[in-house]
Design a protein around this motif. Structure first.
Motif, PDB file in Angstrom:
ATOM      1  N   GLN A   1       0.826  -1.208   0.000  1.00 45.49           N
ATOM      2  CA  GLN A   1       0.000   0.000   0.000  1.00 45.49           C
ATOM      3  C   GLN A   1       0.862   1.260   0.000  1.00 45.49           C
ATOM      4  O   GLN A   1       0.549   2.252  -0.671  1.00 45.49           O
ATOM      5  N   ARG A   2       1.977   1.221   0.726  1.00 48.07           N
ATOM      6  CA  ARG A   2       2.860   2.387   0.807  1.00 48.07           C
ATOM      7  C   ARG A   2       3.769   2.513  -0.408  1.00 48.07           C
ATOM      8  O   ARG A   2       4.501   3.501  -0.536  1.00 48.07           O
ATOM      9  N   GLY A   3       3.773   1.499  -1.267  1.00 46.44           N
ATOM     10  CA  GLY A   3       4.631   1.532  -2.443  1.00 46.44           C
ATOM     11  C   GLY A   3       6.038   1.043  -2.182  1.00 46.44           C
ATOM     12  O   GLY A   3       6.921   1.185  -3.044  1.00 46.44           O
ATOM     13  N   ASP A   4       6.271   0.445  -1.013  1.00 48.74           N
ATOM     14  CA  ASP A   4       7.599  -0.065  -0.680  1.00 48.74           C
ATOM     15  C   ASP A   4       7.853  -1.445  -1.274  1.00 48.74           C
ATOM     16  O   ASP A   4       8.994  -1.935  -1.255  1.00 48.74           O
ATOM     17  N   LEU A   5       6.803  -2.070  -1.790  1.00 48.98           N
ATOM     18  CA  LEU A   5       6.900  -3.449  -2.241  1.00 48.98           C
ATOM     19  C   LEU A   5       5.842  -3.680  -3.309  1.00 48.98           C
ATOM     20  O   LEU A   5       4.812  -2.991  -3.339  1.00 48.98           O
ATOM     21  N   SER A   6       6.075  -4.649  -4.178  1.00 49.88           N
ATOM     22  CA  SER A   6       5.089  -5.053  -5.177  1.00 49.88           C
ATOM     23  C   SER A   6       5.042  -6.573  -5.212  1.00 49.88           C
ATOM     24  O   SER A   6       6.058  -7.241  -4.978  1.00 49.88           O
ATOM     25  N   GLU A   7       3.876  -7.116  -5.524  1.00 48.87           N
ATOM     26  CA  GLU A   7       3.776  -8.570  -5.645  1.00 48.87           C
ATOM     27  C   GLU A   7       4.623  -9.098  -6.797  1.00 48.87           C
ATOM     28  O   GLU A   7       4.994 -10.276  -6.815  1.00 48.87           O
ATOM     29  N   ASP A   8       4.917  -8.259  -7.761  1.00 52.05           N
ATOM     30  CA  ASP A   8       5.712  -8.689  -8.904  1.00 52.05           C
ATOM     31  C   ASP A   8       7.217  -8.598  -8.652  1.00 52.05           C
ATOM     32  O   ASP A   8       8.018  -9.053  -9.483  1.00 52.05           O
ATOM     33  N   ASP A   9       7.627  -8.013  -7.524  1.00 52.35           N
ATOM     34  CA  ASP A   9       9.047  -7.923  -7.208  1.00 52.35           C
ATOM     35  C   ASP A   9       9.646  -9.322  -7.083  1.00 52.35           C
ATOM     36  O   ASP A   9       9.052 -10.219  -6.477  1.00 52.35           O
ATOM     37  N   ARG A  10      10.835  -9.484  -7.642  1.00 54.80           N
ATOM     38  CA  ARG A  10      11.517 -10.769  -7.506  1.00 54.80           C
ATOM     39  C   ARG A  10      12.268 -10.830  -6.182  1.00 54.80           C
ATOM     40  O   ARG A  10      12.868  -9.839  -5.735  1.00 54.80           O
ATOM     41  N   LEU A  11      12.231 -12.013  -5.585  1.00 57.67           N
ATOM     42  CA  LEU A  11      12.919 -12.236  -4.315  1.00 57.67           C
ATOM     43  C   LEU A  11      14.377 -11.810  -4.386  1.00 57.67           C
ATOM     44  O   LEU A  11      14.880 -11.108  -3.497  1.00 57.67           O
ATOM     45  N   VAL A  12      15.074 -12.204  -5.450  1.00 52.74           N
ATOM     46  CA  VAL A  12      16.516 -11.941  -5.506  1.00 52.74           C
ATOM     47  C   VAL A  12      16.842 -10.486  -5.845  1.00 52.74           C
ATOM     48  O   VAL A  12      17.990 -10.066  -5.698  1.00 52.74           O
ATOM     49  N   ASP A  13      15.862  -9.730  -6.311  1.00 53.93           N
ATOM     50  CA  ASP A  13      16.088  -8.295  -6.473  1.00 53.93           C
ATOM     51  C   ASP A  13      16.005  -7.583  -5.120  1.00 53.93           C
ATOM     52  O   ASP A  13      16.635  -6.539  -4.930  1.00 53.93           O
ATOM     53  N   LEU A  14      15.212  -8.149  -4.230  1.00 54.98           N
ATOM     54  CA  LEU A  14      15.068  -7.571  -2.888  1.00 54.98           C
ATOM     55  C   LEU A  14      16.148  -8.066  -1.941  1.00 54.98           C
ATOM     56  O   LEU A  14      16.602  -7.331  -1.060  1.00 54.98           O
ATOM     57  N   LEU A  15      16.567  -9.322  -2.132  1.00 53.01           N
ATOM     58  CA  LEU A  15      17.642  -9.921  -1.329  1.00 53.01           C
ATOM     59  C   LEU A  15      18.692 -10.458  -2.306  1.00 53.01           C
ATOM     60  O   LEU A  15      18.790 -11.672  -2.549  1.00 53.01           O
ATOM     61  N   PRO A  16      19.493  -9.585  -2.911  1.00 49.44           N
ATOM     62  CA  PRO A  16      20.395  -9.986  -4.002  1.00 49.44           C
ATOM     63  C   PRO A  16      21.455 -11.002  -3.605  1.00 49.44           C
ATOM     64  O   PRO A  16      21.994 -11.700  -4.479  1.00 49.44           O
ATOM     65  N   GLU A  17      21.737 -11.129  -2.317  1.00 48.21           N
ATOM     66  CA  GLU A  17      22.730 -12.102  -1.877  1.00 48.21           C
ATOM     67  C   GLU A  17      22.265 -13.546  -2.091  1.00 48.21           C
ATOM     68  O   GLU A  17      23.064 -14.493  -1.983  1.00 48.21           O
ATOM     69  N   LEU A  18      20.976 -13.728  -2.414  1.00 50.86           N
ATOM     70  CA  LEU A  18      20.423 -15.066  -2.623  1.00 50.86           C
ATOM     71  C   LEU A  18      20.401 -15.477  -4.092  1.00 50.86           C
ATOM     72  O   LEU A  18      19.967 -16.580  -4.420  1.00 50.86           O
ATOM     73  N   ARG A  19      20.878 -14.633  -4.977  1.00 44.51           N
ATOM     74  CA  ARG A  19      20.818 -14.919  -6.403  1.00 44.51           C
ATOM     75  C   ARG A  19      21.574 -16.213  -6.743  1.00 44.51           C
ATOM     76  O   ARG A  19      22.666 -16.465  -6.216  1.00 44.51           O
ATOM     77  N   THR A  20      20.956 -17.046  -7.606  1.00 44.07           N
ATOM     78  CA  THR A  20      21.553 -18.327  -7.968  1.00 44.07           C
ATOM     79  C   THR A  20      21.880 -18.452  -9.451  1.00 44.07           C
ATOM     80  O   THR A  20      22.694 -19.281  -9.836  1.00 44.07           O
ATOM     81  N   GLY A  21      21.201 -17.691 -10.290  1.00 45.50           N
ATOM     82  CA  GLY A  21      21.345 -17.863 -11.729  1.00 45.50           C
ATOM     83  C   GLY A  21      20.432 -18.931 -12.295  1.00 45.50           C
ATOM     84  O   GLY A  21      20.453 -19.204 -13.490  1.00 45.50           O
ATOM     85  N   GLY A  22      19.573 -19.514 -11.432  1.00 45.56           N
ATOM     86  CA  GLY A  22      18.676 -20.568 -11.863  1.00 45.56           C
ATOM     87  C   GLY A  22      17.223 -20.212 -11.651  1.00 45.56           C
ATOM     88  O   GLY A  22      16.847 -19.038 -11.498  1.00 45.56           O
ATOM     89  N   ALA A  23      16.367 -21.260 -11.588  1.00 48.85           N
ATOM     90  CA  ALA A  23      14.924 -21.054 -11.469  1.00 48.85           C
ATOM     91  C   ALA A  23      14.545 -20.328 -10.178  1.00 48.85           C
ATOM     92  O   ALA A  23      13.543 -19.605 -10.148  1.00 48.85           O
ATOM     93  N   TYR A  24      15.337 -20.505  -9.140  1.00 51.05           N
ATOM     94  CA  TYR A  24      15.077 -19.817  -7.861  1.00 51.05           C
ATOM     95  C   TYR A  24      14.956 -18.306  -8.070  1.00 51.05           C
ATOM     96  O   TYR A  24      14.158 -17.644  -7.399  1.00 51.05           O
ATOM     97  N   ASP A  25      15.704 -17.780  -9.008  1.00 46.55           N
ATOM     98  CA  ASP A  25      15.738 -16.330  -9.220  1.00 46.55           C
ATOM     99  C   ASP A  25      14.445 -15.782  -9.795  1.00 46.55           C
ATOM    100  O   ASP A  25      14.255 -14.560  -9.849  1.00 46.55           O
ATOM    101  N   THR A  26      13.532 -16.660 -10.240  1.00 49.58           N
ATOM    102  CA  THR A  26      12.260 -16.196 -10.802  1.00 49.58           C
ATOM    103  C   THR A  26      11.166 -16.071  -9.737  1.00 49.58           C
ATOM    104  O   THR A  26      10.066 -15.610 -10.051  1.00 49.58           O
ATOM    105  N   ILE A  27      11.459 -16.477  -8.506  1.00 46.48           N
ATOM    106  CA  ILE A  27      10.463 -16.409  -7.436  1.00 46.48           C
ATOM    107  C   ILE A  27      10.101 -14.955  -7.164  1.00 46.48           C
ATOM    108  O   ILE A  27      10.976 -14.089  -7.026  1.00 46.48           O
ATOM    109  N   THR A  28       8.789 -14.687  -7.078  1.00 52.66           N
ATOM    110  CA  THR A  28       8.301 -13.335  -6.789  1.00 52.66           C
ATOM    111  C   THR A  28       7.635 -13.289  -5.420  1.00 52.66           C
ATOM    112  O   THR A  28       7.358 -14.327  -4.797  1.00 52.66           O
ATOM    113  N   VAL A  29       7.351 -12.090  -4.969  1.00 52.52           N
ATOM    114  CA  VAL A  29       6.601 -11.901  -3.724  1.00 52.52           C
ATOM    115  C   VAL A  29       5.252 -12.603  -3.814  1.00 52.52           C
ATOM    116  O   VAL A  29       4.785 -13.212  -2.848  1.00 52.52           O
TER     117      VAL A  29
END
Length: 310
Positions: free
Chosen positions: A64-92
């Motif tokens: 509601q405050r615009g700090d987050l979107s359901e379409d945001d990818r997990l690894v864009d919000l927590l970049p240390e978790l990036r794998t280069g694989g299917a995990y990186d497509t997970i969204t909120v």
């Protein structure tokens, strides 16, 4: 009370399901309240997985405050978790609807204490745990399976984007605004550590009921819009994929049967914050009943109470 094809007295229902506290609200007013011996209106009890539904409300506020979107990818919000694989497509959205596919089994077996969710409950390093569990068992969004790790990821995301611990967010954005009368606590992985977002908010039954009433009232409390009505609509509408035969949406359960409008927060040992918008009823049941026991039968009993509340 209806129970497993027959009927039993209300007191037997409470005893059979190892109930500690039971509250019924009709149109925002307590009509029934019961406590087991040794439990009072001042006793804090563990939410277990009802915490997931509360995390959902915090996520809705961030969106509601615009700090987050359901379409945001997990690894864009927590970049240390990036794998280069299917995990990186997970969204909120995937995390909210338990469709991420993250490979952390929902295990409660005491003989396998360090496997799956049990291991996540026991670890003293939740950020390290999720770092070590970045495989997926199916394409994110293609199906749904109940996984507490999804809620833990939401908790880590909230703390990162808001710059505050989850417990502080709970206090400032939900507990205070709904008029909770007792402080709540949230279990951590270690002293001054990370909240177990997927479980273990400890609070009184009445204060859990206040959260239920907030949802029933479309996100309003004390004359204020605390959670956007759009978010209440989101969580009260089942997502495309069912889980174990029940509807699920944004960390809230939609049990089969009933009037098709009711939904509930549910904890593993028999914790319920049940909401029936048709009958304007909220029921909180805090128990020590056991894992995955009698959930459909309990929901059917709560529905009977809601239909006759007054």
């Amino acid at each position: 009370m209806p129970w497993k094809g027959g009927s039993i007295p209300f007191e037997e229902f409470l005893a059979t399901t190892h109930t500690n506290a039971f509250i019924v609200l009709k149109d925002g007013k307590i009509t029934n309240e019961w406590y087991a011996n040794g439990v009072t209106a001042d006793t804090r009890m563990s939410s277990w997985s009802m915490a997931k539904s509360i995390v959902s409300l915090l996520v809705g506020q961030a969106i509601q405050r615009g700090d987050l979107s359901e379409d945001d990818r997990l690894v864009d919000l927590l970049p240390e978790l990036r794998t280069g694989g299917a995990y990186d497509t997970i969204t909120v959205r995937h995390l909210l609807d338990m469709s991420s596919g993250i490979d952390v089994d929902e295990n409660y077996n005491p003989w396998w204490p360090f496997t799956g969710t049990a291991g996540m409950l026991l670890t003293r390093d939740l950020p390290g745990f999720v770092q070590d569990h970045r495989d997926v068992t199916y394409t994110p969004g293609s199906q749904a399976s109940y996984r507490s790790v999804d809620t833990q990821m939401l908790g880590l995301i909230l703390a990162r984007v808001e710059g505050k611990p989850l417990a502080d967010l709970l206090t400032e954005r939900l507990w205070g605004p709904v008029g909770a009368t007792h402080t709540a606590t949230w279990n951590l992985d270690h002293d001054r550590g990370t909240e177990k977002a997927f479980a273990c908010i400890n609070a009184t039954a009445r204060d859990f009921a206040r959260i239920g009433q907030l949802v029933l009232d479309g996100g309003t409390a004390n004359g204020r819009q605390i959670v956007a009505k759009q978010w209440i609509d989101r969580l009260s509408t089942p997502a495309p994929h069912k889980i174990d035969g029940w509807g699920y949406s944004a960390q809230w359960w939609h049990p089969s049967g009933g009037n098709g409008k009711d939904f509930s927060a549910i904890g593993v040992y028999g914790q319920y914050t049940y909401i029936d918008p048709v009958n304007r009823t909220v029921i909180v049941k805090m128990s020590d009943h056991g894992t995955q026991q009698d959930e459909q039968e309990t929901i059917d009993a709560l529905r009977s109470i809601a239909n006759n509340a007054g």
